[in-house]
Each structure stands twice: as structure tokens, then as C-alpha cells.
Write an enzyme that holds these catalytic residues in place. Structure first.
Site, mmCIF file in Angstrom:
data_model
loop_
_atom_site.group_PDB
_atom_site.id
_atom_site.type_symbol
_atom_site.label_atom_id
_atom_site.label_comp_id
_atom_site.label_asym_id
_atom_site.label_seq_id
_atom_site.Cartn_x
_atom_site.Cartn_y
_atom_site.Cartn_z
ATOM 1 N N ARG A 91 5.818 -4.180 7.171
ATOM 2 C CA ARG A 91 4.660 -3.554 6.925
ATOM 3 C C ARG A 91 3.647 -4.656 7.157
ATOM 4 N NH1 ARG A 91 3.525 -1.060 1.785
ATOM 5 N NH2 ARG A 91 4.436 0.506 2.590
ATOM 6 N N ARG A 98 -2.264 -6.313 -2.461
ATOM 7 C CA ARG A 98 -2.341 -5.702 -0.929
ATOM 8 C C ARG A 98 -2.543 -5.929 0.101
ATOM 9 N NH1 ARG A 98 2.593 -0.755 -1.976
ATOM 10 N NH2 ARG A 98 4.261 -2.262 -3.625
ATOM 11 N N LYS A 121 1.775 -2.974 -8.385
ATOM 12 C CA LYS A 121 1.727 -3.305 -6.917
ATOM 13 C C LYS A 121 -0.182 -3.187 -7.605
ATOM 14 C CE LYS A 121 1.923 2.066 -6.330
ATOM 15 N NZ LYS A 121 1.980 2.922 -5.095
ATOM 16 N N LYS A 171 -4.152 -2.874 -5.596
ATOM 17 C CA LYS A 171 -4.609 -1.917 -4.505
ATOM 18 C C LYS A 171 -6.497 -2.768 -4.065
ATOM 19 C CE LYS A 171 -1.546 0.752 -3.132
ATOM 20 N NZ LYS A 171 -0.894 2.243 -2.760
ATOM 21 N N CYS A 197 1.673 11.012 4.545
ATOM 22 C CA CYS A 197 2.379 9.659 3.794
ATOM 23 C C CYS A 197 3.999 9.540 4.794
ATOM 24 C CB CYS A 197 3.094 9.804 2.673
ATOM 25 S SG CYS A 197 4.319 11.537 1.657
ATOM 26 N N CYS A 256 11.528 7.622 3.995
ATOM 27 C CA CYS A 256 11.105 7.376 2.173
ATOM 28 C C CYS A 256 11.926 7.519 1.672
ATOM 29 C CB CYS A 256 9.758 7.715 1.987
ATOM 30 S SG CYS A 256 8.933 7.524 0.090
ATOM 31 N N CYS A 281 5.716 13.089 -2.039
ATOM 32 C CA CYS A 281 6.788 13.000 -4.187
ATOM 33 C C CYS A 281 5.004 12.967 -4.260
ATOM 34 C CB CYS A 281 7.502 11.483 -3.516
ATOM 35 S SG CYS A 281 6.446 10.093 -3.625
ATOM 36 N N CYS A 320 0.801 7.655 -1.570
ATOM 37 C CA CYS A 320 0.215 6.776 -0.536
ATOM 38 C C CYS A 320 -0.391 7.263 0.841
ATOM 39 C CB CYS A 320 1.457 6.304 0.061
ATOM 40 S SG CYS A 320 3.139 5.546 -0.702
#
Length: 553
Positions: free
Chosen positions: A73, A142, A204, A206, A425, A431, A470, A474
């Protein structure tokens, strides 16, 4: 609280500032995988180890290890890329990837299918055109989102400068990336991470910047957000938001999505200090024992928004002013040409599922390569997985239009409003977290919802549909009018009642439904909606007004 750190905290502690055993893992040609601990470390370098789940069982029967590959990414603040960078990514997709480019909901390129032996060459090629994958994944800030709305180009440019400044400030300072991938000189002696510390963030993080009235980044879904306050075409400052986040775990009510809270207003000169210390408070106060409770949203709910705000003000030496008035009217993109400033124009193309690929009649990968060869402006990836061919001179519009037509990039013009807006996603087959299909299922499912709308005379209706494999969020499924969240192969939880501005969550309607059950439920609801809706009322607002589900005020 057990006071026992999670295993990922151990891995970060032992990683020597994100080096781990990556050099040895990459040199091991016996396996296509890397050392288990390194699967965590490599995330900070912008990569996930994956395998093709479509053929996992077949390979197991043949006594073969899974067909491991890596997703890379790109870190690209605001989603802005030059034509040279686009051409480099296109070449890498065809040379080392799976012949596709993925445009993500974080305004970044993803390459899929990169073999371990090709990782270093791929990253070095990116570096040659001033792209990198540093901090695109992992427990770190990120890729930062920025509104892609072209109508406010002068304000956009000013906000974009702040995006780049915050992105640079929050980059990790370790030289591990340069040592491992770019053959940089090894650091002798000690290193430090002045913002992150040796173990980085608990989870994470964002960040998004947005320019109202278009909330195309879904700012309230982010740990940290900056909502531009504009008056007479000038940027006065930002309303700052904290504590948004979408991930949860099926069946665990201690995990949940959360809309961000607003701390207040700051002037542009305070942006860096505020951004740094929102991060440092989360660094120090976040949960490092249980990762599912480690995001900033849980920190704020545990300590309280007032205590969090006071600590940020203390560390950043600022005082938040009262929140300035703002409003959003949509969180989607507007397709086609719009006029910018200084005689330039912007063309927004629908890239369904964010997948740039060549298919019969739709040679999108080839077409965008040809456009990049002649384009004199830049490209902007949107947070809705679409693409803006930006800053096109008037004299070049006809040439761009001809290439769009030749390669089928105008297919979106025949799409319904629903299909133009829908997001999915990646999910299967790459994934590892996906329970069900999403991106591959999106076109088929969209067409089935279109049939229900057409039956009720509503095919023209703007309707937000999002599908994820899931509950990690995302594709931002909770910020849609109809959300499908994968529960098992072919089974989804159905969520209803979000708004069209990204300011209200939808709510679980029914669990573990197969396709026919979902369509049956929606068939009845859409028929009722067609009979009962008020003029200009959206489906999500009708659901909320009629308490089909109970949405938050």
C-alpha cells in the site's frame, strides 16, 4: 486489566525500531512467507502477507504451502499522484503485481500479488518516482485523507498543504525502511522516535481533512479529523474531531463503531501542535493489553472526552475555541467534468470497487496508462474509490474525452445512482480477515438492488450501499443507508438507516442473512418507502423516521 502487554507489543519492543528479522526473512528462499513476527513488523513498512484463499484447500491437498504473496500500500497524502507516478504504478502492477491497481478508501494505491522475491525491487521502483509505503499500515498514523472536491480548488490547495505537513510530522523517524528496502546506510548507535516512542501506537490511527459541504472522506469515522472552516473563500481554521472508528468484532458488544467527537476550533497555525499531541496522548493513554480495545475511540470512552481535551490542550499549549458552524450535504463524489480555477478542469471517473483492470470493453488499466502519458495535471484518488483527472487545461479536454471513450472509462454514465455510489472492500480471495465476498460481489448485488428500485419507480434514487467482508470497517459500511457486513460465506448482517452525509450510523436490522433473505427484506422495505416517502426524503431518513431501526439522534 491484567497488566500483561499484547503479543504485538512484544514484537514491536523487540523489533529494533521496525527492523525485526525482515532481512533474514526476505533472504529465505525456502518459503514464500516471512517469519511470523515479521508479519506484524512488515505492516509498518506498508505491506501485508496474504495468500490466495480460492486455491488454499487445493494446495493443501497437494502438500504445498499456501500461495503466499504480499499486498503493498502506497503512502500518498491526500491521494494526489503525478502522471509519472501513475505510470510507475501501472508498470509495477503489470510486472510484479496481478495486472490490476486497487484504489483504496484511504486514497492510496494497492498492489496485490507481489511475491516476496520482488518486494524490494517493487519498493525501489516506487522510490524512484518519490513514492513510498512507509506507515501505510501498522500501529501508526496511516495515509491521511483529504477532500478531493475540485470545486474549491484554492481552498483545497491550502488544506492540502496542511495535509502534507501533518503527514510529514507523523512519519516514523526510524531508518529501518531505508536500510531494508533502499540499501541505505545502517544506523550506528541508538535511534529514537520523538512522537511515537519505541513501541509506536497501541493500534492503527487514521486522520482526515475535509472541506464542507462535501464529506467525501467520512471525517467522523476517523481517530483524528480536521473540518475546514471557510469564509469568503479563505481558510479560517479547523474544527477538530477525535475518536471516530469503525472496526468491531461480531458478537462482542464491548467493541463497536463510534462517531468522532468535536474538540473545538483552532486556527491553521495550531494544526501541527494539535495533531502531534492528540497522537501522543493516545500513545500514552491507549490500551496496550487488549488490541480490540486499543483504538482511540475506546481511550476516549474510558477517560472521558473532557479529560482527553484538557490533556491535549495542556501538551499542545492551545485552547480550543467553540466549534464553528459547518454542515455536510453529501459524502459521495460528483462524476463528470467540473471547472476549477485558473482555466483548469477536473474529470471524476467512477472506478467500481476501486479496481483498475482491463476487461472486455472496459480497458481501464490500459486507458489510464494512455491518459497518464499525455496528461499535464495530476490525479486524485478519492476516498470513495474513484479517480479525478485533475487540473486539465481547456485545450486538452477533448483529447482526454476521446481516450475515456475509447477505453470504456465512461461506463459509469450508464450506471444507476446506487451503482455509482456503492463501495466494497477487497475481501476474498486475498484478505485473511474476510468471512464473505465484497468487491467481487458488488456489481452483481448492485444490479439486484437496482431491479428492486426499478420495480418501484425509484431507479433514479440516490442510495448508499456498502459491502464489507468482515466487521473491520475498511469500506466504511456503517456510514451507508444499506450496509452488508460479512458474517460467513454467502451470509451477511444487514444494517439500515445511515444518512447521505456521513454523519449518522446505520443500525443492525437482521443478522446472518443469505442473498435471497436480504433481497426479500429489501423488496418489502423499498416498496413501503416508495409509497410512504416524503418529497426528497432519502431511504435512510425514511428508515429512521419510521423507526425500522432505532438510530441515534
Amino acid at each position: 486489566m491484567t497488566n500483561k502487554l499484547s503479543d504485538v507489543e512484544r514484537i514491536k519492543t523487540e523489533s529494533r525500531y521496525l527492523r525485526g528479522r525482515l532481512i533474514d526473512s526476505l533472504a529465505d528462499d525456502i518459503t514464500g512467507a516471512i517469519h511470523p513476527d515479521d508479519t506484524q513488523v512488515i505492516k509498518f513498512h506498508g505491506s501485508y502477507q496474504q495468500d490466495d484463499r480460492d486455491i488454499r484447500a487445493e494446495r493443501q491437498e497437494q502438500k504445498l504451502e499456501p500461495l503466499y504473496s504480499f499486498m503493498l500500500r502506497v503512502r500518498m497524502p491526500g491521494g494526489v499522484a503525478t502522471p509519472t507516478q501513475w505510470l510507475a504504478m501501472d508498470e509495477l502492477a503489470r510486472t510484479y503485481g496481478n495486472n490490476t491497481l486497487k484504489l483504496t478508501t484511504r486514497q492510496a494505491f494497492q498492489l496485490h500479488g507481489v511475491l516476496k522475491r520482488n518486494l524490494k525491487s517493487t519498493i525501489q521502483k516506487m522510490n524512484s518516482v518519490a513514492l513510498d509505503t512507509i506507515a501505510a499500515c501498522g500501529d501508526i498514523n496511516r495515509n491521511i485523507l483529504c477532500s478531493a472536491t475540485p470545486e474549491q480548488s484554492m481552498v483545497w490547495q491550502r488544506v492540502y498543504e496542511d495535509v502534507k505537513a501533518v503527514a510529514e510530522l507523523l512519519l516514523p523517524k526510524t531508518r529501518a525502511y531505508h536500510e531494508i528496502w533502499l540499501d541505505g546506510e545502517k544506523v550506528e548507535g541508538s535511534e529514537s522516535e520523538p512522537i511515537y516512542g519505541a513501541t509506536y501506537l497501541p493500534r492503527k490511527f487514521k486522520t482526515a481533512f475535509v472541506v464542507p459541504p462535501v464529506n467525501d472522506v467520512d471525517v467522523f469515522a476517523h481517530d483524528m479529523g480536521f473540518i475546514a472552516v471557510v469564509e469568503n473563500g479563505e481558510l479560517l481554521g479547523y474544527n477538530v474531531t477525535v475518536g471516530g472508528g469503525l472496526g468491531s468484532t461480531h458478537g462482542d458488544k464491548t467493541t463497536y463503531p463510534r462517531l468522532a467527537s468535536t474538540l473545538g476550533f483552532i486556527t491553521p497555525d495550531k494544526v501541527l501542535a494539535v495533531a502531534e499531541h492528540i497522537v501522543t496522548v493516545q500513545r500514552d493513554w491507549g490500551n496496550r493489553e487488549t488490541r480490540k480495545w486499543a483504538r482511540l475511540k475506546y481511550t476516549i470512552d474510558r477517560v472521558g472526552i473532557d479529560a482527553f481535551k484538557a490533556e491535549v490542550e495542556k501538551r499542545a499549549n492551545v485552547v480550543f475555541a467553540p466549534t464553528r458552524e459547518f454542515s455536510f450535504d453529501t459524502n459521495t463524489d460528483r462524476f463528470g467534468w467540473t471547472e476549477g480555477v485558473n482555466g483548469t478542469h477536473h474529470l471524476t471517473l467512477r472506478i467500481e470497487g476501486g479496481r483498475v483492470i482491463d476487461r472486455p470493453g472496459e480497458l481501464w488499466l490500459t486507458g489510464l496508462r494512455e491518459i497518464a502519458k499525455v496528461h499535464r495535471g495530476d490525479f486524485r484518488l478519492t476516498a470513495n474509490q474513484n479517480l479525478v483527472i485533475a487540473n486539465v487545461p481547456s485545450t486538452q479536454r477533448a483529447a482526454i474525452d476521446a481516450l475515456v471513450l475509447r477505453y470504456g472509462l465512461n461506463a459509469y454514465a450508464t450506471f444507476s445512482e446506487l451503482r455509482q455510489r456503492a463501495i466494497a472492500c477487497v475481501a476474498l480471495p486475498t484478505c485473511s480477515l474476510a468471512f464473505a465476498e465484497a468487491e467481487r460481489y458488488l456489481p452483481e448485488f448492485s444490479q439486484k438492488i437496482e431491479a428492486l428500485l426499478q420495480k418501484n419507480g425509484l431507479l433514479h434514487l440516490p442510495l448508499h450501499l456498502r459491502i464489507t467482508g468482515c466487521p473491520n470497517g475498511c469500506g466504511r459500511p456503517w456510514l451507508s443507508e444499506i450496509g452488508l457486513i460479512g458474517k460467513a460465506p454467502g451470509k451477511y448482517n444487514l444494517y439500515l438507516g445511515g444518512d447521505q452525509a456521513g454523519t449518522r450510523f446505520n443500525v443492525l436490522y437482521k443478522e446472518t442473512l443469505d442473498e435471497q433473505q436480504i433481497l426479500t427484506e429489501l423488496d418489502g422495505l423499498i416498496a413501503r418507502f416508495a409509497r410512504e416517502r416524503k418529497p426528497q426524503e432519502s431511504f435512510g431518513d425514511w428508515v429512521a423516521r419510521n423507526e425500522i431501526v432505532t438510530v441515534a439522534a
